[in-house]
Design an enzyme around this catalytic site. Structure first.
Site, mmCIF file in Angstrom:
data_model
loop_
_atom_site.group_PDB
_atom_site.id
_atom_site.type_symbol
_atom_site.label_atom_id
_atom_site.label_comp_id
_atom_site.label_asym_id
_atom_site.label_seq_id
_atom_site.Cartn_x
_atom_site.Cartn_y
_atom_site.Cartn_z
ATOM 1 N N LYS A 104 31.650 45.697 8.816
ATOM 2 C CA LYS A 104 30.811 45.183 9.934
ATOM 3 C C LYS A 104 29.325 45.171 9.485
ATOM 4 C CE LYS A 104 31.250 43.650 14.122
ATOM 5 N NZ LYS A 104 32.443 43.099 14.944
HETATM 6 P P1 NAD Z 1 27.801 36.190 22.326
HETATM 7 O O1 NAD Z 1 26.423 36.514 21.701
HETATM 8 O O2 NAD Z 1 28.278 34.901 22.141
HETATM 9 O O3 NAD Z 1 27.946 36.561 23.730
HETATM 10 C C1 NAD Z 1 27.350 37.759 24.508
HETATM 11 C C2 NAD Z 1 27.279 37.411 25.689
HETATM 12 O O4 NAD Z 1 27.063 38.817 26.591
HETATM 13 C C3 NAD Z 1 26.283 36.437 26.203
HETATM 14 O O5 NAD Z 1 26.428 35.703 27.379
HETATM 15 C C4 NAD Z 1 25.185 37.485 26.843
HETATM 16 O O6 NAD Z 1 24.062 36.900 27.737
HETATM 17 C C5 NAD Z 1 26.057 38.612 27.538
HETATM 18 N N1 NAD Z 1 25.204 39.759 27.756
HETATM 19 C C6 NAD Z 1 24.522 40.735 26.782
HETATM 20 N N2 NAD Z 1 24.059 41.631 27.348
HETATM 21 C C7 NAD Z 1 24.742 41.868 28.590
HETATM 22 C C8 NAD Z 1 24.816 42.597 29.574
HETATM 23 N N3 NAD Z 1 24.031 43.686 29.564
HETATM 24 N N4 NAD Z 1 25.535 42.312 30.815
HETATM 25 C C9 NAD Z 1 26.228 41.223 30.746
HETATM 26 N N5 NAD Z 1 26.252 40.185 30.102
HETATM 27 C C10 NAD Z 1 25.366 40.712 28.683
HETATM 28 O O7 NAD Z 1 28.736 37.244 21.551
HETATM 29 P P2 NAD Z 1 30.405 37.012 21.674
HETATM 30 O O8 NAD Z 1 30.555 36.520 20.017
HETATM 31 O O9 NAD Z 1 31.044 36.659 22.640
HETATM 32 O O10 NAD Z 1 30.861 38.743 21.475
HETATM 33 C C11 NAD Z 1 30.888 39.658 22.891
HETATM 34 C C12 NAD Z 1 31.726 40.786 22.559
HETATM 35 O O11 NAD Z 1 32.969 40.533 21.753
HETATM 36 C C13 NAD Z 1 31.134 41.693 21.370
HETATM 37 O O12 NAD Z 1 31.323 43.206 21.838
HETATM 38 C C14 NAD Z 1 31.764 41.394 20.221
HETATM 39 O O13 NAD Z 1 31.712 42.323 19.040
HETATM 40 C C15 NAD Z 1 33.051 41.091 20.738
HETATM 41 N N6 NAD Z 1 33.909 40.455 19.936
HETATM 42 C C16 NAD Z 1 33.323 39.018 19.449
HETATM 43 C C17 NAD Z 1 34.531 38.362 18.530
HETATM 44 C C18 NAD Z 1 33.988 36.906 18.081
HETATM 45 O O14 NAD Z 1 35.041 36.375 17.535
HETATM 46 N N7 NAD Z 1 32.940 36.644 18.499
HETATM 47 C C19 NAD Z 1 35.641 38.940 17.987
HETATM 48 C C20 NAD Z 1 35.988 40.367 18.712
HETATM 49 C C21 NAD Z 1 35.223 40.961 19.401
#
Ligand code: NAD
Length: 416
Positions: A104
């Site tokens: 990561k």
């Molecule tokens: P992203 O940046 O696209 O979205 C994050 C979202 O969370 C946004 O809508 C933001 O406004 C919101 N947010 C931030 N702080 C917040 C809070 N305190 N309360 C509520 N909402 C809040 O990120 P993503 O890619 O959707 O990733 C989200 C999670 O999923 C992370 O933990 C990431 O590690 C995990 N994840 C992502 C992927 C991927 O393929 N993108 C894969 C596996 C896991």
């Protein structure tokens, strides 16, 4: 004590090993990331100022193959978080049984405070700084919070320029035109939808009321697919600005339209929709809660008041260790991150395989294969939960730990 997700990872690992009888010396290595790189990233801001950002790349384990894991741009990024995220990737890849280890990366920056050109400079400088560690056979980044397909296109281009030829297999989650895979953008959310379907099938639930915290790539697509494919009600969804709630279900096509116009949910309005805080979202009246934002959202305090009977973790590490015990004590099933959100890395694996073969698949083939892998992983974890009579989180760790310790034994320790 300060929240340290890597120590949390180690403590869950100990519990899982004890539950299935794996000796400490057989998994000690997994408490130590193989490599940790810290980098300084100077860029010239649009106003001519020089600013130096701090970044990291951690390779947790390459026991089962090249390291794999996303790159996060967020102001709270720190080394313990990156180590934990890298370790969870090792376990996630082992659970879905794809030939990767875990890695990561992250940069401590608020990406929303940078212009597009500043973001490009930072991404390229970061790529140059971690260049010795990455490569299609070494370590393959992907998007995470605060990064997207464009970030991976820049990473792939920077790496390719250093090598003198196009190397699409150095990153996944790229745009289709530069070697991305059909179905990758939706893959994590699709995986969450598949797990939601399997959970409800196993429990004989025909309908469910679902609340989703976070409306980014993962949260918004999970909500959309659960609404469209499973026909379930999405009663609440939130982003960093707060959430929206409607007891008999939101009109997800209108919420989706709002989100794809890059608008915040605090500015969303529709008849019967109430604005709520993120705490209210976590505690709202629903059957399934899907945290899809950041770590440590479900604390022990939240866990003791949670109304949902099922938690499906779309974010990485959304539940604290204390909260996990509270939820288990209350009989609330938690489908852990390393199982539930693995859809993204599975289709990343398909993208990488397509890049290495220069042979591209149809979207329906990608989705069909993803379904197959998620169903198998779900069954493996359920079987471990039944065999060892443990929570689903421990069962997921046990499933991975057995594969990892077996690989370690077969490879042996070099030099002897
Ligand atoms: P992203 O940046 O696209 O979205 C994050 C979202 O969370 C946004 O809508 C933001 O406004 C919101 N947010 C931030 N702080 C917040 C809070 N305190 N309360 C509520 N909402 C809040 O990120 P993503 O890619 O959707 O990733 C989200 C999670 O999923 C992370 O933990 C990431 O590690 C995990 N994840 C992502 C992927 C991927 O393929 N993108 C894969 C596996 C896991």
């Amino acid at each position: 004590m300060k929240y340290n997700p890597f120590l949390n990872f180690c403590s869950v690992l100990d519990k899982a090993a004890a539950a299935c009888g794996i000796a400490p010396e057989d998994y000690e290595v997994l408490k130590h990331p193989e490599r940790e790189l810290k980098v300084a990233l100077p860029i010239i801001r649009d106003d001519g100022r020089l600013e130096v950002f701090e970044g990291y790349r951690v390779q947790h384990s390459s026991l089962r193959g090249p390291c794999k894991g996303g790159i996060r741009f967020h102001q709270d990024v720190n080394i313990d978080e990156v180590k934990a995220l890298a370790a969870w990737m090792t376990f996630k890849c082992a659970i879905v049984n794809i030939p990767y280890g875990g890695g990561k990366g992250g940069v401590q920056v608020d990406p929303h405070a940078l212009s597009a050109s500043e973001l490009e400079k930072l991404t390229r400088r970061y790529t140059a700084a971690i260049l010795p560690l990455i490569g299609p056979q070494q370590d393959i980044p992907a998007p995470d919070v605060g990064t997207n397909a464009q970030s991976m296109d820049w990473l792939m281009d920077t790496y390719s320029m250093m090598h003198g030829y196009a190397v699409p297999g150095v990153a996944t989650g790229k745009d289709i035109e530069v070697g991305g895979s059909l179905g990758r953008t939706e893959a994590t959310g699709r995986g969450i939808m598949i797990i939601t379907r399997l959970v409800c099938e196993a429990k004989g639930m025909k309908k469910a009321r679902v609340a989703v915290q976070g409306a980014g790539n993962v949260g918004s697509i999970s909500a959309k697919l659960i609404y469209e494919r499973l026909g379930f009600d999405i009663v609440a969804i939130s982003d960093v600005s707060g959430g929206v709630y409607k007891a008999d279900g939101l009109d997800m096509s209108s919420v989706w339209e709002h989100l794809t116009a890059k608008k915040l949910l605090k500015d969303y309005s529709a008849p019967g929709v109430r604005h709520i805080s993120n705490k209210e979202l976590l505690l709202c009246d629903c059957d399934i809660l899907i945290p899809a934002a950041l770590e440590n959202q479900i604390t022990a305090e939240i866990a003791s008041e949670l109304k949902a009977g099922i938690v499906i973790e779309a974010a990485n590490g959304p539940t604290s260790v204390d909260a996990d015990s509270v939820l288990a004590g209350r009989g609330i099933d938690v489908y852990p991150d390393i199982l539930a959100n693995a859809g993204g890395v599975v289709v990343s694996y398909f993208e990488w395989a397509q890049n290495l073969q220069s042979l591209y698949w149809e979207e329906e083939d990608v989705n069909r294969m993803l379904d197959k892998v998620m169903v198998r992983a779900f069954r493996d974890v359920k079987a471990a939960a039944d065999e060892y009579r443990v929570t689903l989180r421990l069962a997921a760790y046990i499933t991975a730990l057995k594969r990892l310790t077996r690989a370690a034994k077969l490879r042996g320790i070099f030099p002897r």
